[in-house]
Write a protein that holds these residues in place. Sequence first.
Motif, PDB file in Angstrom:
ATOM      1  N   ASN A 129       0.825  -1.209   0.000  1.00  0.00           N
ATOM      2  CA  ASN A 129       0.000   0.000   0.000  1.00  0.00           C
ATOM      3  C   ASN A 129       0.863   1.266   0.000  1.00  0.00           C
ATOM      4  OD1 ASN A 129      -2.439  -1.428   0.067  1.00  0.00           O
ATOM      5  ND2 ASN A 129      -2.369  -1.600   2.310  1.00  0.00           N
ATOM      6  N   ILE A 130       2.069   1.159   0.568  1.00  0.00           N
ATOM      7  CA  ILE A 130       2.969   2.321   0.612  1.00  0.00           C
ATOM      8  C   ILE A 130       3.752   2.438  -0.694  1.00  0.00           C
ATOM      9  CG2 ILE A 130       4.951   3.361   1.791  1.00  0.00           C
ATOM     10  CD1 ILE A 130       4.024   1.905   4.336  1.00  0.00           C
ATOM     11  N   MET A 131       4.395   1.351  -1.104  1.00  0.00           N
ATOM     12  CA  MET A 131       5.241   1.360  -2.309  1.00  0.00           C
ATOM     13  C   MET A 131       4.419   0.973  -3.540  1.00  0.00           C
ATOM     14  SD  MET A 131       8.187   2.420  -1.309  1.00  0.00           S
ATOM     15  CE  MET A 131       9.473   1.935  -2.449  1.00  0.00           C
ATOM     16  N   THR A 132       3.460   1.811  -3.872  1.00  0.00           N
ATOM     17  CA  THR A 132       2.649   1.594  -5.077  1.00  0.00           C
ATOM     18  C   THR A 132       3.482   1.956  -6.312  1.00  0.00           C
ATOM     19  OG1 THR A 132       1.786   3.852  -5.017  1.00  0.00           O
ATOM     20  CG2 THR A 132       0.558   2.162  -3.795  1.00  0.00           C
ATOM     21  N   SER A 137       7.543   5.261  -8.967  1.00  0.00           N
ATOM     22  CA  SER A 137       7.912   6.049 -10.148  1.00  0.00           C
ATOM     23  C   SER A 137       8.322   7.462  -9.760  1.00  0.00           C
ATOM     24  CB  SER A 137       6.741   6.108 -11.138  1.00  0.00           C
ATOM     25  OG  SER A 137       6.382   4.827 -11.572  1.00  0.00           O
ATOM     26  N   VAL A 138       7.557   8.070  -8.849  1.00  0.00           N
ATOM     27  CA  VAL A 138       7.869   9.435  -8.402  1.00  0.00           C
ATOM     28  C   VAL A 138       9.201   9.456  -7.662  1.00  0.00           C
ATOM     29  CG1 VAL A 138       7.166  11.299  -6.829  1.00  0.00           C
ATOM     30  CG2 VAL A 138       5.472  10.206  -8.313  1.00  0.00           C
ATOM     31  N   ILE A 142      12.573  11.505  -8.762  1.00  0.00           N
ATOM     32  CA  ILE A 142      13.227  12.492  -7.889  1.00  0.00           C
ATOM     33  C   ILE A 142      14.683  12.121  -7.650  1.00  0.00           C
ATOM     34  CG2 ILE A 142      13.261  13.438  -5.536  1.00  0.00           C
ATOM     35  CD1 ILE A 142      10.200  13.193  -5.536  1.00  0.00           C
ATOM     36  N   SER A 143      14.944  10.810  -7.497  1.00  0.00           N
ATOM     37  CA  SER A 143      16.323  10.365  -7.234  1.00  0.00           C
ATOM     38  C   SER A 143      17.252  10.669  -8.405  1.00  0.00           C
ATOM     39  CB  SER A 143      16.348   8.862  -6.920  1.00  0.00           C
ATOM     40  OG  SER A 143      16.146   8.088  -8.094  1.00  0.00           O
ATOM     41  N   TRP A 144      16.696  10.857  -9.605  1.00  0.00           N
ATOM     42  CA  TRP A 144      17.485  11.245 -10.779  1.00  0.00           C
ATOM     43  C   TRP A 144      17.496  12.759 -10.975  1.00  0.00           C
ATOM     44  CZ3 TRP A 144      19.886   8.482 -14.954  1.00  0.00           C
ATOM     45  CH2 TRP A 144      19.971   7.096 -14.753  1.00  0.00           C
ATOM     46  N   MET A 145      16.320  13.376 -10.836  1.00  0.00           N
ATOM     47  CA  MET A 145      16.187  14.792 -11.206  1.00  0.00           C
ATOM     48  C   MET A 145      16.873  15.728 -10.212  1.00  0.00           C
ATOM     49  SD  MET A 145      12.236  14.689 -12.522  1.00  0.00           S
ATOM     50  CE  MET A 145      12.104  16.466 -12.673  1.00  0.00           C
TER      51      MET A 145
END
Length: 305
Positions: A129-132, A137-138, A142-145
Amino acid sequence: MENGTYFYLMLFENIGYTRYAWFSLGFVLYCAIIFFNSLIILAICLERKLHQPMYFLIASLSLNSVYGTAAFFPRLLSDLLSYTHSIPREICLLQAFVIYSYASNENTILMLMAFDRYLAISKPLQYNNIMTPKIVSVLIAISWMYPMFCIGVAAILNARLAVCGKKLWKVYCHNWEIVKLSCTNTTVNNVWGFFIVTTTVIIPLTFILYTYVKILIICKRSSQEFRRKAFQTCVPHMVILLNFSVALFCEVTLSRFDNVQLPIGLSIALSLEFLTVPPILNPLVYGFNFPDIRKRILYILKTSK
C-alpha cells in the motif's frame, strides 16, 4: 564562458606504448559493463514477476551505470589512442556534469533501496500500500532529477568562471580541478559544492545507516528464518553501498587534499574506482544473488543462441 577555450588532460602525456594495453583493458571493461547492466535491465523489463519496487530500483541502478560510464569510457579510449589530449571547455563541462550526476544519482538510488528494504522488513503488511507503482515512479524520478539539477547548477557556475590555466591533472574532466584553474572568486562555487555533498552524499549515507540499524534491531527480535530472508536481500545492497562509499571517499580525498602523496598510478586507480568498479560489480552482485533475476538472465542468454 570564454569561447574557444581548450583544456589539456595532462596525465595522458608520456604513457608510451602502454597506451595500447590500457586501451584493451578499458575496452573489455566497458563492453562488460554495457553487457551485464543491459542484461539486468532487460531481465527486469521483460519478466512481469520482477515488476516490483526492489527490482525497479536495481534496474535504475544499472541504467545509471550505463549513463555514467558513457561519459567516461568512450572519451578515455579515444584519448588513449590519440597523441593530442585537448578537450573543448564546453565538452569538458558536459562530461563533468554527467560523471558527477551519475555519482550523485548512485547515492540517492541506494538511499531509496535502503528505504525499500526497511519498509519491506518493518511493515510487510502495509508495504504494497505504501510502495505503489505511482509512488515508486515518483521516487525514482526524484532520485534522478534532484542530483542532476544540483550538478547542473554547479556546471553553470563553473562555466561562468574566468580561468587562468588550461592543464587538468586528471584523465577526465573534474569539477574541482576546473574550479582550481579559476583566477576569480570561487566562494559561490565552494558553497554550492558543499551543499551538493551534504544533500546527495552525507544525508543519503546517514539515512542508509539509520535504516540498517533499524533493520538490525528488528532482525534481532525476529525468528531465524526471518533473519535469513532479511539478510538475503540486504547483504547485496550493503556490499554495493560499501564499495561505492569507499570509491567515492577515495575520489573526494584525492581531489580535495593536495597533500595526499601517492604514486601516480595508484592515485589514478583510486580516483577512477567509482567509475569502474561499481558499474561492473552491481550487476554481478544482483545477478548472482537474486534467483529470479538469475533465471531470467539465463533464459535470455539461452534464447539468444
